[in-house]
Design an enzyme around this catalytic site. Structure first.
Site, PDB file in Angstrom:
ATOM      1  CB  ALA A   1      21.916 -47.082  52.663  1.00 45.89           C
TER       2      ALA A   1
ATOM      3  NE  ARG B   1      19.736 -56.502  46.103  1.00 43.62           N
ATOM      4  CZ  ARG B   1      19.894 -56.921  44.861  1.00 43.62           C
ATOM      5  NH1 ARG B   1      19.713 -58.185  44.558  1.00 43.62           N
ATOM      6  NH2 ARG B   1      20.217 -56.080  43.900  1.00 43.62           N
ATOM      7  NE  ARG B   2      26.269 -53.280  46.694  1.00 42.12           N
ATOM      8  CZ  ARG B   2      26.624 -52.433  45.739  1.00 42.12           C
ATOM      9  NH1 ARG B   2      27.704 -52.661  45.026  1.00 42.12           N
ATOM     10  NH2 ARG B   2      25.921 -51.353  45.506  1.00 42.12           N
TER      11      ARG B   2
ATOM     12  CE1 TYR C   1      16.926 -45.311  35.826  1.00 40.81           C
ATOM     13  CE2 TYR C   1      17.297 -43.443  34.355  1.00 40.81           C
ATOM     14  CZ  TYR C   1      17.339 -44.002  35.616  1.00 40.81           C
ATOM     15  OH  TYR C   1      17.784 -43.260  36.690  1.00 40.81           O
TER      16      TYR C   1
END
Ligand code: 8X3
Length: 251
Positions: free
Chosen positions: A10, A34-35, A151
């Site tokens: 998010a 994670r930020r 990917y």
């Protein structure tokens, strides 16, 4: 009562735009990433508009995933919609030259991370016999392009898991569907090219790519359909894009 939506990844791109849009529509939000600074920013921006909680964990670490989702307070413990959005591309190299670390990152985040989060959220949906899972795939899950190898494989896996989840969860009345975007101008290429901004910018030069908010808008449409309507598999590209390799650029 407003629906509770859990969004992985998010803190940027499609996940961030979806958080912004759903906050403005009063959905209760569980924002994962994670930020922490970006998560805090989202809370500061939107906690007046809606209920919002953040979970900081690394989707690659299965213990952290289960611990974080298991720690949700009662108010957020009934998850109506899971948006499996976290995912990245690392590198764009021929198969004989690809980096093992890049391959691990893509398979760990795009495939195993999606599985861990789904496994952590599913028991309550199964028990209630309701819920909605949206898997953010890619046009790279529908075709393979030069140097896309791993990917594309990871996104083909998302496509397979989307179908598999829909089949296995059918008896519980759980909605499962994928949204597969083509080229969206986000941090995607900057991450793929490891911060080489010239390379990243050139991907979106000479045509009008999708914006993260274009996809967020579709996610909002998908989750606000009546419960008997399931958008099972949706592909969205910029008008200028016909396939992974055919883009009508004007330079
Ligand atoms: C993103 C689409 O074509 O840049 O998932 O790989 S592409």
């Amino acid at each position: 009562m407003s629906k509770t939506v859990l969004i992985t990844g998010a803190t940027s791109g499609i996940g961030y735009a979806t958080a912004v849009l759903l906050a403005s529509k009063n959905f209760s939000l569980i924002l994962c990433g994670r930020r922490q600074d970006r998560l805090d920013e989202l809370v500061n921006k939107f906690s007046k508009e809606t209920s919002i909680i953040t979970l900081n964990f690394d989707i690659r670490n299965r213990e952290s995933v289960f611990k974080a989702i298991g720690s949700l307070p009662k108010k957020f413990s009934k998850i109506d919609v899971l948006i499996n959005n976290a995912g990245n591309a690392h590198g764009l190299d021929p198969i004989d030259k690809g980096s093992l670390d890049d391959w691990d990152a893509m398979l760990d985040i795009n495939v195993k991370g999606l599985l861990y989060v789904s496994k952590a959220v599913l028991p309550q949906m199964v028990q209630r016999e309701s819920g909605h899972i949206i898997n953010i795939g890619s046009t790279a899950g529908k075709e393979v392009y030069p140097n896309g190898n791993v990917y594309c494989a990871s996104k083909h896996a998302v496509d397979a898991l989307n179908q598999g989840m829909r089949i296995d969860l059918n008896a519980y009345g759980i909605r499962v569907g994928a949204i597969n975007p083509g080229m969206v101008e986000t941090e995607f290429s900057a991450i793929r090219f490891k911060g080489d901004m010239d390379k990243a910018k050139s991907v979106y030069k000479g045509f009008q790519p999708l914006k993260a908010m274009d996809v967020a808008d579709i996610i909002h449409f998908v989750i606000s359909r009546p419960y008997h309507v399931n958008i099972a598999d949706l592909v969205v590209m910029s008008t200028a894009q016909a396939s992974s390799t055919i883009v009508n650029k004007n330079d």
